[in-house]
Design an enzyme around this catalytic site. Structure first.
Site, PDB file in Angstrom:
ATOM      1  N   GLY A  95       0.782  -1.229   0.000  1.00 36.89           N
ATOM      2  CA  GLY A  95       0.000   0.000   0.000  1.00 36.89           C
ATOM      3  C   GLY A  95       0.811   1.275   0.000  1.00 36.89           C
ATOM      4  O   GLY A  95       0.319   2.331  -0.400  1.00 36.89           O
ATOM      5  N   ASP A 128      -1.883   7.689   2.433  1.00 33.47           N
ATOM      6  CA  ASP A 128      -1.229   8.585   1.476  1.00 33.47           C
ATOM      7  C   ASP A 128      -0.007   7.953   0.815  1.00 33.47           C
ATOM      8  O   ASP A 128       0.619   8.563  -0.055  1.00 33.47           O
ATOM      9  CB  ASP A 128      -0.845   9.916   2.138  1.00 33.47           C
ATOM     10  CG  ASP A 128       0.117   9.743   3.318  1.00 33.47           C
ATOM     11  OD1 ASP A 128       0.689   8.653   3.483  1.00 33.47           O
ATOM     12  OD2 ASP A 128       0.291  10.713   4.081  1.00 33.47           O
ATOM     13  N   GLY A 129       0.334   6.740   1.230  1.00 31.67           N
ATOM     14  CA  GLY A 129       1.463   6.055   0.618  1.00 31.67           C
ATOM     15  C   GLY A 129       2.815   6.606   1.009  1.00 31.67           C
ATOM     16  O   GLY A 129       3.832   6.268   0.400  1.00 31.67           O
ATOM     17  N   ARG A 182      14.698  -0.884   1.277  1.00 30.87           N
ATOM     18  CA  ARG A 182      15.263  -1.950   2.101  1.00 30.87           C
ATOM     19  C   ARG A 182      15.777  -3.072   1.202  1.00 30.87           C
ATOM     20  O   ARG A 182      15.200  -3.368   0.141  1.00 30.87           O
ATOM     21  CB  ARG A 182      14.241  -2.490   3.101  1.00 30.87           C
ATOM     22  CG  ARG A 182      13.061  -3.179   2.505  1.00 30.87           C
ATOM     23  CD  ARG A 182      12.291  -4.008   3.540  1.00 30.87           C
ATOM     24  NE  ARG A 182      11.688  -3.213   4.586  1.00 30.87           N
ATOM     25  CZ  ARG A 182      10.403  -2.848   4.599  1.00 30.87           C
ATOM     26  NH1 ARG A 182       9.608  -3.182   3.581  1.00 30.87           N
ATOM     27  NH2 ARG A 182       9.914  -2.151   5.584  1.00 30.87           N
ATOM     28  N   ASP A 257       0.943 -11.019   7.317  1.00 30.46           N
ATOM     29  CA  ASP A 257       1.478 -10.305   6.156  1.00 30.46           C
ATOM     30  C   ASP A 257       2.840  -9.686   6.463  1.00 30.46           C
ATOM     31  O   ASP A 257       3.496  -9.151   5.559  1.00 30.46           O
ATOM     32  CB  ASP A 257       0.502  -9.213   5.688  1.00 30.46           C
ATOM     33  CG  ASP A 257       0.213  -8.185   6.769  1.00 30.46           C
ATOM     34  OD1 ASP A 257      -0.283  -8.583   7.830  1.00 30.46           O
ATOM     35  OD2 ASP A 257       0.482  -6.990   6.550  1.00 30.46           O
ATOM     36  N   ASP A 267      10.088  -5.067   8.126  1.00 27.99           N
ATOM     37  CA  ASP A 267       8.937  -4.180   8.280  1.00 27.99           C
ATOM     38  C   ASP A 267       8.756  -3.747   9.732  1.00 27.99           C
ATOM     39  O   ASP A 267       7.970  -4.325  10.485  1.00 27.99           O
ATOM     40  CB  ASP A 267       7.664  -4.818   7.743  1.00 27.99           C
ATOM     41  CG  ASP A 267       6.618  -3.749   7.399  1.00 27.99           C
ATOM     42  OD1 ASP A 267       6.960  -2.555   7.462  1.00 27.99           O
ATOM     43  OD2 ASP A 267       5.483  -4.100   7.081  1.00 27.99           O
TER      44      ASP A 267
END
Length: 468
Positions: A95, A128-129, A182, A257, A267
């Site tokens: 996303g 908003d990404g 990353r 996820d 993450d």
């Protein structure tokens, strides 16, 4: 990843295209108003042949996302589902990030360069990404510290400040923005398999299994591919959970996820290092039930991997082999935990019974005292209490008598690196994270962050037995 980075030439790959367009969506990066290079990880760039890029070239590729020659011509937002705090969510995917490039590293492994904060995708929903600069700084600190402590983790490859003021409800706003890249061994997640199971796509499930076995584990697909893949993930997940405990690390959001099929940690959102051995310590303010608390991380990872097994039932008629593999997690975790704890203590295994007895008294002393985890492992490195310490009064308490007695049989050669003579261990607790950010936020002073990264890397060398 290897703990000894070595130089390599750039060898681009496009392996993800083997899966086909049903697994991803081509996307474009956001057009940022500014591109200020704040962090470039030349140590790991060298392993994939990219350390020779000058800063302008670096920003072109990792700020404006001009394709790396021979690699992916367009960024790809990967499709996946996942359980988030045990609730299934089919409306997720990449996303605010994408897969930007693939290449081979110094060990000939397939590597991914993925992003965070690179703009909106079809899976952004109402987001908003974007990524806050503070979030990027926090990821640098998490990945560097975990790498130094021996946890298999993605590497923060690049941070470019992007000049957009961002509004966030959970921190002072407007705040500064950044785009992060990353480096990892792969971005396929347990949630990638859950999506295929939910959509009832057995052919794509077989294709994804084959891809993972080939590129992550060096094996060819066969009739028992699902079982072999699950075995790899169970063993790797047990090691990951054990390494989190030994490092005193709390990931914060161990949703399915967020579990890579390679079981490489990645993450980092609301992570924390727990100052003391506190089983119920949580990293996320929204983890109200303690689902992902410090001592429950093995349970969480085991549960997520069980969802992979459930997903694999799409192509496996007989559940018994999968159940047997899942049930092996407990013994594999205990074995990994013993190995990781002995490794951080810097001692050799004696016997399983002796090792368990030692770690039982160590964990009890840590849990029942106020000693810092980092302080304890620093002071007892090599199996014996060394010199004077700010914790000497604690070590004189009765709770540490069994520790000293058990350690005596493990004492070996004192560690040689000068780090072990420092007055204090290198730690990374929330107060220091906030202080480092304050230097940047209030004075645009990046030197304390860079100095901390150097200190962390020095500690990593000491843990690996490399002398100054």
């Amino acid at each position: 990843m290897s703990i000894f980075p070595q130089a390599s030439t750039f060898r681009p790959e496009t392996a993800i295209h083997e899966l086909g367009p049903e697994f991803y969506d081509p996307v474009s990066a956001a057009d940022f108003p500014k591109h200020i290079l704040r962090f470039r990880n030349d140590r790991w760039a060298e392993t994939v042949g990219l350390a020779e890029l000058n800063d302008d070239q670096w920003i072109a590729h990792f700020g404006r996302f001009e394709p790396l020659e021979g690699s992916l011509p367009s960024p790809l937002a990967l499709r996946y589902h996942g359980h988030q705090f045990r609730s299934y969510n089919p409306d997720i995917g990449d996303g605010r990030g994408f897969l930007f490039a693939q290449m081979r590293d110094h060990e000939n492994r397939l590597m991914d360069l993925g992003t965070k904060g690179s703009g909106q995708t079809p899976y952004s929903r109402f987001g908003d990404g974007r990524l806050t600069l503070k979030g990027g700084v926090r990821e640098i600190l998490a990945t560097e510290m975990l790498e130094a402590l021996g946890v298999e983790t993605s590497k923060t490859f690049s941070i470019v400040e992007t000049g957009e003021p961002l509004e966030r409800n959970d921190e002072p706003s407007p705040t500064r923005s950044a785009v992060m890249v990353r480096l990892s061994h792969g971005h396929i997640r347990i949630g990638s398999f859950q999506r295929l199971a939910t959509l009832r796509q057995p052919e794509n499930m077989q294709k994804l299994i084959a891809y993972c076995l080939k590129h992550y584990f060096g094996e060819e697909a066969s009739e028992d591919g699902a079982e072999r893949l699950l075995s790899h993930v169970v063993a790797g997940g047990a090691r990951l959970a054990a390494s989190y405990m030994t490092a005193g690390f709390v990931h914060g959001v161990l949703n399915s996820d967020n579990i890579a099929i390679t079981t490489e940690s990645f993450d980092y959102g609301p992570w924390r290092f727990t100052p003391k051995w506190e089983p119920g310590f949580t990293a996320a303010y929204f983890d109200e039930t303690g689902l992902y608390a410090f001592a429950r991380q093995a349970e969480a990872i085991h549960w997520d991997i069980a969802q992979l097994a459930v997903s694999l039932r799409l192509i496996e008629e007989d559940a018994d082999p999968l159940i047997k593999i899942i049930e092996s997690f407990g013994s594999l975790y205990q074995q990994a935990y013993i190995g990781e704890m002995l490794n951080r203590l810097g001692v050799q295994s004696r016997s399983r019974d002796d090792d368990i007895a030692l770690l039982t008294v160590v964990e009890k002393a840590l849990r029942e005292s106020d000693i810092s985890i980092d302080r304890f492992f620093f002071d007892w490195r090599g199996g014996q209490r060394r010199g004077s310490s700010s914790a000497d009064a604690v070590y004189e308490q009765d709770i540490f008598t069994p520790v000293a007695d058990a350690m005596a049989a493990y004492a070996g050669k004192p560690p040689q690196h000068a780090y072990w003579t420092d007055p204090e261990p290198c730690s990374m607790h929330i107060e220091e994270v906030e202080a480092l950010w304050s230097h940047i936020d209030q004075r645009d002073d990046w030197d304390p962050l860079y100095q901390k990264v150097d200190a962390i890397r020095r500690m990593g060398k000491a843990h690996r037995g490399i002398t100054d």
